[in-house]
Design a protein around this motif. Structure first.
Motif, PDB file in Angstrom:
ATOM      1  N   ILE A   1       0.877  -1.172   0.000  1.00 53.73           N
ATOM      2  CA  ILE A   1       0.000   0.000   0.000  1.00 53.73           C
ATOM      3  C   ILE A   1       0.914   1.221   0.000  1.00 53.73           C
ATOM      4  O   ILE A   1       1.610   1.464   0.990  1.00 53.73           O
TER       5      ILE A   1
ATOM      6  N   ILE B   1      -1.352   6.679   0.794  1.00 54.10           N
ATOM      7  CA  ILE B   1      -2.124   5.564   1.350  1.00 54.10           C
ATOM      8  C   ILE B   1      -3.154   5.116   0.316  1.00 54.10           C
ATOM      9  O   ILE B   1      -4.364   5.272   0.461  1.00 54.10           O
TER      10      ILE B   1
ATOM     11  N   LEU C   1      -4.908   2.374  -1.402  1.00 53.86           N
ATOM     12  CA  LEU C   1      -5.290   0.964  -1.280  1.00 53.86           C
ATOM     13  C   LEU C   1      -5.431   0.349  -2.670  1.00 53.86           C
ATOM     14  O   LEU C   1      -6.099   0.923  -3.539  1.00 53.86           O
TER      15      LEU C   1
ATOM     16  N   ALA D   1       3.918  -0.197   5.751  1.00 51.40           N
ATOM     17  CA  ALA D   1       2.598  -0.808   5.909  1.00 51.40           C
ATOM     18  C   ALA D   1       2.602  -2.059   6.773  1.00 51.40           C
ATOM     19  O   ALA D   1       1.536  -2.539   7.159  1.00 51.40           O
TER      20      ALA D   1
ATOM     21  N   ARG E   1       0.183  -2.074  10.938  1.00 48.92           N
ATOM     22  CA  ARG E   1      -0.295  -0.777  10.491  1.00 48.92           C
ATOM     23  C   ARG E   1      -1.668  -0.867   9.824  1.00 48.92           C
ATOM     24  O   ARG E   1      -2.508   0.024  10.000  1.00 48.92           O
ATOM     25  N   THR E   2      -1.926  -1.922   9.059  1.00 48.98           N
ATOM     26  CA  THR E   2      -3.209  -2.074   8.361  1.00 48.98           C
ATOM     27  C   THR E   2      -4.198  -2.952   9.127  1.00 48.98           C
ATOM     28  O   THR E   2      -5.273  -3.251   8.617  1.00 48.98           O
TER      29      THR E   2
ATOM     30  N   ALA F   1       0.580  -5.999   5.140  1.00 48.16           N
ATOM     31  CA  ALA F   1      -0.519  -5.408   4.381  1.00 48.16           C
ATOM     32  C   ALA F   1      -0.965  -6.312   3.242  1.00 48.16           C
ATOM     33  O   ALA F   1      -2.161  -6.435   2.957  1.00 48.16           O
TER      34      ALA F   1
ATOM     35  N   ARG G   1      -6.890  -3.001  13.605  1.00 46.03           N
ATOM     36  CA  ARG G   1      -7.972  -3.297  12.661  1.00 46.03           C
ATOM     37  C   ARG G   1      -9.296  -2.757  13.180  1.00 46.03           C
ATOM     38  O   ARG G   1     -10.033  -2.068  12.476  1.00 46.03           O
TER      39      ARG G   1
ATOM     40  N   GLY H   1      -8.289   4.533   3.582  1.00 42.61           N
ATOM     41  CA  GLY H   1      -7.373   3.873   4.485  1.00 42.61           C
ATOM     42  C   GLY H   1      -7.968   2.640   5.110  1.00 42.61           C
ATOM     43  O   GLY H   1      -9.086   2.216   4.811  1.00 42.61           O
ATOM     44  N   GLU H   2      -7.191   2.039   6.009  1.00 39.55           N
ATOM     45  CA  GLU H   2      -7.616   0.905   6.814  1.00 39.55           C
ATOM     46  C   GLU H   2      -6.684   0.806   8.009  1.00 39.55           C
ATOM     47  O   GLU H   2      -5.590   1.378   8.010  1.00 39.55           O
TER      48      GLU H   2
ATOM     49  N   PHE I   1      -3.996   3.526   9.235  1.00 40.50           N
ATOM     50  CA  PHE I   1      -3.264   3.956   8.040  1.00 40.50           C
ATOM     51  C   PHE I   1      -4.264   4.666   7.132  1.00 40.50           C
ATOM     52  O   PHE I   1      -4.884   4.060   6.261  1.00 40.50           O
ATOM     53  N   TRP I   2      -4.429   5.998   7.324  1.00 42.73           N
ATOM     54  CA  TRP I   2      -5.480   6.758   6.651  1.00 42.73           C
ATOM     55  C   TRP I   2      -4.919   8.060   6.080  1.00 42.73           C
ATOM     56  O   TRP I   2      -3.930   8.596   6.566  1.00 42.73           O
TER      57      TRP I   2
END
Length: 438
Positions: free
Chosen positions: A215, A221, A223, A250, A254-255, A260, A335, A361-362, A365-366
């Motif tokens: 990512i 960021i 996706l 990532a 982080r995701t 990721a 998450r 993001g997710e 991580f946005w």
């Protein structure tokens, strides 16, 4: 009279420290003297929420006691050792990392950070294939060493193009599509067609590696749309190209996943990692090597190495970080907080602030992509970002800004309450900037 340590820190910094990616005159940087979890403070005790995670790396939060204790204990036992030795904590660190990797990976090459992880992954791919060219995207950042900076797609590449054999292409980015796409599926299909044409035009027999951030982080960021990474894997297989996925930013929670790419139906040949693996408490990085590429060097010398490869303090911090992330459910928290708090909070902000063009993001991580006009999607200028950073900092939040974006990237341990506090600060700062006008 008590000495003003914040003033002294600023004075010494301005007089003696040369900062990266900056014109040196006029810098006025915040002082950070301590931290805990998602919060940092200066010498005067002024508290700030760290929604930058410094450089998107303090995944486990500041000063996690288990990691600090592990570094202290290792320093008392053995502070350093050369790489041409077997060391128990180094082996345990590699084992912990490989436990999170897909099947088919059994070796880790340790480096000092993310850039030299990229350097050595590229070297492995070139030696394994006997080819030279590396393909990477324009919207990317891979580090500041010779090949890594030229693999980078953004402006930082341009003054530093001394490495050979690099070609760039456009990756998917539906909000600013290079392919006239109107749906994620169209963007994925057309971006893959573009990539295949670049491979064919460059000559598949010359291409050693496809290098992608799973990512793209600093680039926005971004996706991957449905099927894109799996499609890249298929192209790499068809043309005999090594697929390197850069998980430096990532990876490791982080995701809301350990890696990721695990959310995108793809397994690479080489995985680069760094700061997230131990939250940067001690500099470290590395390459997770597939069995096929590792076997290339069973009877052939790998011509690479670093004095601090597998440094015991770094290794101890990795073991403690991964163990704590597992036992405390930190990856799951990233998450959940992304789904339940950050995502909904940022999307609600977008309904009220015309500066926000897109939220994406997710996990933790946005990005908020800021525009002066939602219809034309014209990016805001540097002056707007500068004002917004100043407003955020004044209200007690450490921001992460890149181009026309504010990245919302707190540590994986962030709480719902801290997210709510940060959302209120973003709201006030955006309102202030919008009220001031362009």
């Amino acid at each position: 009279m008590t000495e003003d340590l914040d003033a002294l820190a600023k004075q010494l910094d301005r007089e003696h420290v040369f900062h990266s990616w900056s014109a040196q005159a006029g810098l006025d940087l915040p002082v950070i003297a301590g931290g805990s979890g998602t919060v940092v403070w200066d010498h005067a005790g002024r508290r700030m929420l760290d929604f930058s995670s410094q450089l998107v790396n303090v995944n486990i939060g500041h000063q996690h006691p288990a990691v600090v204790a592990a570094i202290r204990a290792q320093a008392e036992e053995l502070a350093t050792i050369g790489p041409a030795t077997a060391n128990l904590v180094r082996g345990r660190a590699a084992q912990r990392i490989l436990d999170k990797a897909p099947d088919g990976f059994a070796k880790v090459f340790f480096t000092n950070g993310g850039a030299d992880a990229i350097e050595n992954a590229i070297r492995m791919a070139r030696l394994h294939t006997g080819r030279d060219t590396v393909l990477s995207t324009y919207r990317s950042y891979h580090g500041n060493t010779g090949a890594a900076i030229v693999a980078t797609g953004d402006w930082r590449r341009m003054p530093n193009q001394y490495a050979r054999g690099h070609v760039h292409f456009f990756g998917p980015y539906l909000y600013r599509s290079e392919f006239w796409a109107t749906t994620p599926e169209e963007e994925s299909e057309r971006a893959l067609h573009h990539l295949e044409r670049v491979i064919q035009s460059e000559g598949p027999s010359t291409i050693a590696a496809l290098l992608l951030e799973s990512i793209p982080g600093t680039a926005g960021i971004l996706l991957p749309p449905p099927g894109y990474l799996a499609g890249v894997r298929a192209l790499a297989d068809e043309y005999g190209i090594v697929l390197i996925l850069d998980e430096v930013m990532a990876g490791f929670g982080r995701t809301g996943r350990w890696f990721a790419f695990q959310g995108y139906d793809v397994v690479p040949d080489l995985i680069t990692f760094a700061k997230g693996v131990n939250s940067g408490y001690v500099p470290v990085g590395g390459v997770i090597i597939s069995d096929a590429i590792s076997a290339t060097f069973d009877d052939r010398v790998f011509p690479g190495g670093l004095t601090y490869s597998g440094h015991p303090l770094a290794a101890a911090s990795i073991v403690a970080s991964i163990d704590a992330m597992e036992s405390e459910g930190i990856v799951d928290n990233a998450r959940r907080v992304g789904e339940d708090a950050i995502g909904p909070g940022l999307r609600e902000l977008a309904t009220r602030h015309p500066l926000i063009g897109e939220v994406r993001g997710e996990g933790v991580f946005w990005a908020l992509e800021l525009v002066s006009d939602r219809g034309t999607r014209e990016p805001v200028g540097a002056d707007v970002i500068g004002r917004l950073k100043k407003e955020l900092t004044a209200r007690g939040l450490v921001p992460f800004a890149a181009d026309n974006r504010i990245h919302v990237v707190p540590p994986c341990v962030v709480t719902d309450g801290e997210v709510q506090e940060a959302i209120a600060i973003y709201d006030e700062a955006l309102t202030s900037v919008e009220d001031d006008g362009p």
